[in-house]
Design a protein around this motif. Structure first.
Motif, PDB file in Angstrom:
ATOM      1  N   GLY A   1      27.008 -47.762 -10.676  1.00 39.90           N
ATOM      2  CA  GLY A   1      27.519 -47.371  -9.377  1.00 39.90           C
ATOM      3  C   GLY A   1      26.498 -46.811  -8.421  1.00 39.90           C
ATOM      4  O   GLY A   1      26.763 -46.687  -7.235  1.00 39.90           O
TER       5      GLY A   1
ATOM      6  N   LEU B   1      32.626 -49.936 -10.635  1.00 39.27           N
ATOM      7  CA  LEU B   1      33.199 -48.588 -10.645  1.00 39.27           C
ATOM      8  C   LEU B   1      34.374 -48.461  -9.691  1.00 39.27           C
ATOM      9  O   LEU B   1      35.072 -47.463  -9.695  1.00 39.27           O
ATOM     10  CB  LEU B   1      32.143 -47.534 -10.283  1.00 39.27           C
ATOM     11  N   ASN B   2      34.607 -49.496  -8.910  1.00 39.99           N
ATOM     12  CA  ASN B   2      35.730 -49.521  -7.983  1.00 39.99           C
ATOM     13  C   ASN B   2      36.955 -50.169  -8.622  1.00 39.99           C
ATOM     14  O   ASN B   2      37.985 -50.302  -7.990  1.00 39.99           O
ATOM     15  CB  ASN B   2      35.291 -50.288  -6.726  1.00 39.99           C
ATOM     16  N   THR B   3      36.870 -50.557  -9.888  1.00 42.20           N
ATOM     17  CA  THR B   3      37.959 -51.309 -10.526  1.00 42.20           C
ATOM     18  C   THR B   3      38.764 -50.511 -11.533  1.00 42.20           C
ATOM     19  O   THR B   3      39.699 -51.042 -12.130  1.00 42.20           O
ATOM     20  CB  THR B   3      37.395 -52.566 -11.241  1.00 42.20           C
TER      21      THR B   3
ATOM     22  N   SER C   1      39.722 -46.081 -12.960  1.00 40.10           N
ATOM     23  CA  SER C   1      39.601 -44.646 -12.681  1.00 40.10           C
ATOM     24  C   SER C   1      38.948 -43.949 -13.870  1.00 40.10           C
ATOM     25  O   SER C   1      38.964 -44.461 -14.994  1.00 40.10           O
ATOM     26  CB  SER C   1      40.976 -44.027 -12.411  1.00 40.10           C
ATOM     27  N   ASP C   2      38.387 -42.781 -13.609  1.00 36.53           N
ATOM     28  CA  ASP C   2      37.826 -41.965 -14.687  1.00 36.53           C
ATOM     29  C   ASP C   2      38.862 -41.746 -15.785  1.00 36.53           C
ATOM     30  O   ASP C   2      38.572 -41.896 -16.973  1.00 36.53           O
ATOM     31  CB  ASP C   2      37.399 -40.581 -14.165  1.00 36.53           C
TER      32      ASP C   2
ATOM     33  N   THR D   1      32.711 -41.081 -15.532  1.00 32.94           N
ATOM     34  CA  THR D   1      32.204 -42.355 -15.014  1.00 32.94           C
ATOM     35  C   THR D   1      31.823 -42.252 -13.540  1.00 32.94           C
ATOM     36  O   THR D   1      31.027 -43.040 -13.058  1.00 32.94           O
ATOM     37  CB  THR D   1      33.252 -43.474 -15.129  1.00 32.94           C
TER      38      THR D   1
ATOM     39  N   ALA E   1      33.845 -43.029 -11.198  1.00 29.59           N
ATOM     40  CA  ALA E   1      34.490 -44.159 -10.535  1.00 29.59           C
ATOM     41  C   ALA E   1      34.969 -43.709  -9.157  1.00 29.59           C
ATOM     42  O   ALA E   1      35.220 -42.529  -8.922  1.00 29.59           O
ATOM     43  CB  ALA E   1      35.665 -44.655 -11.376  1.00 29.59           C
TER      44      ALA E   1
END
Length: 179
Positions: A63, A96-98, A100-101, A120, A122
């Motif tokens: 990311g 990282l846009n796909t 959630s943490d 992560t 995210a």
């Protein structure tokens, strides 16, 4: 391609080529700049900015987010190797846009029986992530007080950079334009 292929390429002359390319270069980067970006293998930082070996430090992670380890590396880069500028570059279509943490943590916990001690980082919106990274870098007490930070979103399909401004900076730019 596996790591065996990389070792094979090293043995076929990669090590000699790397040594020849680095010969005579100073350890501190010539442009006094560090680039923080994503580990996405499509991003060739050197080609994107027309760089040569020895000109910048390149820090990569999933990311291109500002983490404790990025701060650690930038602090060393600045305090020991005299960099002052930081370019933060995240990109459209980032993995990282796909997720959630929370979802990723639960997937790992279900598979391994343990939750990771790390996050992560995210994000839902890449421009917001860049703006938060800029703010974090500008206010970190360990980075050099003269640190200059700019952030961008790279359109991964067109390879066009869109600059991201933080709230106070955007109003300063507008004020300067109307003066």
């Amino acid at each position: 391609m596996s790591y065996d292929e990389l070792i094979s390429r090293y043995e076929a002359g990669g090590g000699r080529l790397a040594r020849a390319n680095a010969e005579g270069l100073a350890v501190p980067p010539a442009l006094h700049t560090a680039v923080v970006t994503c580990m996405d293998s499509r991003i060739d930082v050197f080609a994107l900015f027309g760089l040569k070996l020895g000109e910048v430090h390149v820090l990569r992670n999933a990311g291109g987010v500002v983490t404790d380890d990025v701060i650690r590396s930038l602090t060393i880069s600045q305090r020991k190797l005299h960099t002052r500028d930081v370019l933060l570059v995240q990109h459209s279509g980032c993995g990282l846009n796909t997720f959630s943490d929370e979802d990723f943590t639960e997937e790992l916990a279900d598979e391994t029986g343990m939750r990771p001690s790390w996050r992560t980082f995210a994000f839902k919106d890449v421009a917001t992530s860049v703006a938060r990274g800029i703010a974090q870098l500008r206010h970190d007490p360990f980075l050099h007080p003269e640190t200059r930070v700019r952030g961008f979103v790279l359109d991964i399909e067109r390879f066009v950079l869109d600059e991201v401004f933080v709230a106070d900076e955007a109003s300063e730019v507008r004020s300067a334009a109307t003066s």
